[in-house]
Design an enzyme around this catalytic site. Structure first.
Site, PDB file in Angstrom:
ATOM      1  N   SER A  68       0.808  -1.221   0.000  1.00 11.40           N
ATOM      2  CA  SER A  68       0.000   0.000   0.000  1.00 11.40           C
ATOM      3  C   SER A  68       0.840   1.270   0.000  1.00 11.40           C
ATOM      4  CB  SER A  68      -0.941   0.004   1.213  1.00 11.40           C
ATOM      5  OG  SER A  68      -0.199   0.039   2.413  1.00 11.40           O
ATOM      6  N   LYS A  75      -6.301   3.583   9.011  1.00  9.16           N
ATOM      7  CA  LYS A  75      -5.378   4.597   8.495  1.00  9.16           C
ATOM      8  C   LYS A  75      -5.963   5.992   8.653  1.00  9.16           C
ATOM      9  CE  LYS A  75      -3.254   1.434   5.145  1.00  9.16           C
ATOM     10  NZ  LYS A  75      -3.050   1.097   3.727  1.00  9.16           N
TER      11      LYS A  75
END
Length: 803
Positions: free
Chosen positions: A678, A721
């Site tokens: 990611s 996140k």
């Protein structure tokens, strides 16, 4: 004053004290001691014997050896085959070491002989008689001392020699014998000896009583065994049943009361008949009895009906115990509603996944309380043996059923709430794979016929509400994960943590510490300061610890100043109470800097911010990704580099730029392992910034996987996140367009403060990450071509900006 004897070899002794006039054999094996004996035999046959203070010391120094010892004469010496020496010595006279000479391969000492007063007064004569009587009784009580010792000592008339001879026969501690050796006055020595004799006699008398008591108990046990065997023989001859008739009758009654299924009842009665034919004291009888008791202890009756379940009461209990968690509360209420409607429903298999401290385990207890069922928790962390789940086979004494059946025994009902805690931390080894054994347990289509190795009969687990907890999913085998309904519990926002602290944690801690709100005043701003400066977590476990610390300080103040004392914990004095902040607030460095970009990462304990740094130095085109990166992350760095090379002309770079430069990508903190794809777009952006010299925006964070063609693929853990970005003050996040659906899972409070922009390609990322006035993308025609569509620029519902 006696003449000092020089050059006398020293022999240190372990656990033994040699008195004058004693003749005793010694075994010598240490190198220095052997050399001392050889020196003594070669010259004068005199040697000085002194005990060492620590018997375990193999090489005692001068300070580790008692100064007072015995000057002895060597009568005989014999070398043994193993290199040691057996020496026969005779004690001659007390002596005191005045100096050491350790320059040789053995100790050589100067000894001052001690002359003793040998006058025989009336007091000494009386003491000698008292010691003689006491020694005679001591010899009778102690079988280790020969009776001839009494006759030997009676013939001695000199008081100093008499005391030393008896002291040599004594079985006492080395320290006591050394104290006698250092007592130079014969009268004082006799008095100490008399006291030691009386003390030793008391101990010997107690030992004798204890031995006698043990012997009587052994004789009684043997007698009872013999009589029991006779009774059995008599009862057998008379045709009567043995004394275990009552136990058999009790087991029969328990089997009938248990109302087992037909197969289980037949198995129990069969085992009971076998037990009647066995010898009661045999090992097989113990195994059969334990098995029958296990069968009758397991709940076989069906659980209570769902008619009495009240959805409003269940919702009230869930809201009372936990703040938020609306999705899982809704799932539980739905399950209760179906149970109430259908009357029979196979228990679902729920898996609560989230970082530590978010309330997974406590939520299981609340579900049990809301449904009115028993709660059973089994921790699977570290379990490596299949038998822990399925049980041991009844082939040996001590076999037990598995944790599932044991849990059902504790519950006492067939429909408890059964929590399998830390299911992601199971292992496997040569004893089997417990995760594979759980496949049957956690399959609603199979667990109605669960077979435990110990029971060897099917048991119905279909009514059990199984709840599993885990921190991560990738360690759970896919077949096992497929059988569970996964419900994610992400971390809490700061506002949620404040509410949890005010409504749940603080009242609980005040009650636990015996104080109330008037003794500890904590404002919402004070709680926020604790959250921001003293904890960094997705859950509230550390927050609870810090609140407990404040409560302890408040209790101390109440104890010292009285019941009306109050600890006011405002933001201004939180630091005074809890000390220096553990996690001082990090302000985002907004200073533009080429090659530095902010990314987002997911961890087992929540989300984290990643600062990715890229540097271009003269070299030969080598790429160096550092920061304890995993293989996947290194491959992402290589893909990012390949993408940048493919777009060199569009970025205003020469096609051969990589031939003369090395590229270093570093992700702090270097000691923390990192992996995953990611960070692909973040590393590519950092490389573009470093190569072009144009700094990226510092108030923006990004996450997404990058392909070689420049496409941005979806990632996981967006909610975690986003929570991390919110904690650190980030105001804008770039996310893959395929993650647009996940924005709705993020709490509304965070969506209000952070702008989410969706990106489909790396060109979109570059447009948002750099100043829009900077024409980053160039085509051969020399004109800038934006890759962001007109629709995306408009503030429409399908626009990539969400807040």
């Amino acid at each position: 004053m006696s003449e000092i004897k020089k050059g006398i070899p020293l022999l240190p002794l372990r656990d033994i004290v040699v008195f004058p006039f004693m003749v005793i054999p010694l075994f010598v094996g240490r190198e220095k001691s052997v050399h001392a004996l050889e020196k003594s035999m070669a010259e004068q046959k005199h040697i000085f014997l002194s005990a060492q203070k620590n018997p375990a010391d193999n090489d005692p120094g001068p300070d580790a050896i008692y100064a007072t010892g015995t000057l002895a004469n060597i009568l005989q010496i014999l070398k043994l085959t193993d290199g040691t020496m057996k020496v026969l010595v005779e004690g001659l006279q007390r002596g005191r070491i005045t100096s050491f000479n350790d320059g040789l391969d053995f100790y050589e000492v100067e000894v001052e002989p001690i002359n003793e007063d040998v006058k025989n007064t009336q007091d000494i004569t009386a003491l000698m008689r008292g010691v003689s009587k006491a020694f005679e009784q001591y010899v009778k009580l102690n079988p280790k001392i020969p009776l001839e010792a009494v006759a030997t000592t009676t013939a001695i008339i000199e008081p100093h020699r008499y005391a030393d001879t008896i002291a040599g026969y004594m079985v006492s501690q080395t320290a006591e014998k050394q104290d006698l050796l250092e007592t130079y006055n014969p009268e004082d020595r006799l008095q100490k000896l008399l006291g030691i004799l009386k003390s030793e006699m008391e101990i010997l008398k107690i030992e004798k009583r204890v031995h006698g008591r043990v012997r009587k108990q052994m004789e009684r046990s043997q007698k009872e065994f013999y009589l029991n065997e006779q009774i059995k023989a008599i009862q057998k001859e008379l045709g009567k049943r043995d004394e275990f008739k009552t136990d058999i009758d009790e087991l029969t009654a328990q089997i009938k009361k248990a109302k087992m299924p037909k197969a289980a009842n037949e198995r129990a009665m069969k085992e009971l008949k076998r037990l009647e034919l066995m010898q009661p004291m045999s090992a097989e009888a113990t195994v059969s009895r334990t098995y029958i008791e296990c069968l009758v202890d397991i709940p076989w009756k069906k659980g209570k009906g769902a008619d009495k379940i009240k959805l409003e009461k269940a919702q009230e209990v869930l809201d009372e115990d936990h703040f938020g968690l609306e999705k899982i509360k809704e799932r539980i209420i739905e399950h209760l509603a179906v149970m109430k409607r259908v009357k029979k429903l196979k228990g679902p298999i729920l898996c609560l996944v989230g970082p530590p401290g978010v309330g997974k385990t406590s939520l299981g207890k609340s579900i049990a309380r809301a449904t009115g069922k028993k709660f059973i928790r089994v921790s699977l962390g570290g379990v490596r043996d299949e038998a822990e789940i399925r049980g041991h086979r009844r082939t040996y004494i001590g076999a037990l059923p598995g944790k599932i059946i044991q849990g059902m025994q504790k519950a006492g009902s067939t429909d408890p709430v059964f929590m399998l805690d830390e299911i992601d931390k199971m292992g496997s080894d040569f004893r089997g794979d417990p995760a594979s054994a759980l496949l049957e347990v956690l399959d609603p289509e199979q667990n109605s016929n669960f077979n435990d190795h110990y029971l060897e009969i099917d048991y119905d687990l279909s009514e059990v509400l199984f709840i599993c907890t885990a921190n991560v999913l990738h360690t759970i085998p896919s077949p096992l994960l497929d059988r569970m309904e996964v419900i994610r519990l992400a971390g809490y926002t700061d506002e949620e943590k404040v509410k949890i602290a005010e409504n749940f944690l603080l009242p609980k801690k005040l009650k636990d510490h015996g104080i109330d709100e008037k003794n500890l005043k904590l404002t919402a701003n004070g709680i926020k300061k604790i959250i921001n400066d003293y904890t960094r977590e997705a859950g509230v476990r550390n927050l609870e610890r810090e609140l407990a610390s404040l409560c302890r300080k408040a209790v101390k103040k109440v104890v010292e100043d009285g019941e009306k004392a109050c600890l006011s914990s405002t933001p201004a004095n939180i630091e005074k109470a809890l000390g220096i902040p553990k996690f001082p607030q990090r302000s985002i460095d907004m200073t533009p800097s080429a090659g530095i970009v902010t990314g987002l990462a997911w961890t087992e304990v929540g989300g984290e911010l990643l600062t990715i740094e890229a540097l271009v130095v003269p070299g030969k085109g080598r790429l160096s990704p550092t920061g304890t990166l995993g293989d996947v992350m290194k491959e992402s760095a290589e893909a990012a580099m390949s993408y940048v090379r493919s777009r060199a002309s569009d970025l205003g770079l020469s096609k051969e730029f990589y031939h003369k430069s090395d590229f270093h990508i570093h992700i702090p903190e270097g000691a923390v392992p990192k992996d995953g794809p990611s960070a692909g777009i973040t590393m590519a952006t950092a490389m573009v910034s470093a190569l072009t010299g144009n700094p990226a925006r510092r108030d923006i964070a990004m996450t997404g996987e990058l392909t070689l063609s420049g496409k941005v693929l979806a990632i996981g853990g967006l909610k975690e996140k986003a929570l991390a970005a919110h904690r650190e003050g980030i105001v804008e996040i770039l996310i893959p367009v395929n993650n647009e659906k996940d924005i709705q899972e993020i709490p509304p409070a965070i969506r209000k403060t952070i702008t989410f922009r969706t990106v489909a390609t790396m060109d979109d990322v570059i447009m948002y990450a750099f100043d829009k006035k900077y024409k980053m993308l160039r085509k051969k025609g020399g004109k800038k071509k934006s890759v962001v569509s007109k629709k995306q620029r408009l503030n429409l519902p399908s626009s990539p900006a969400y807040n």
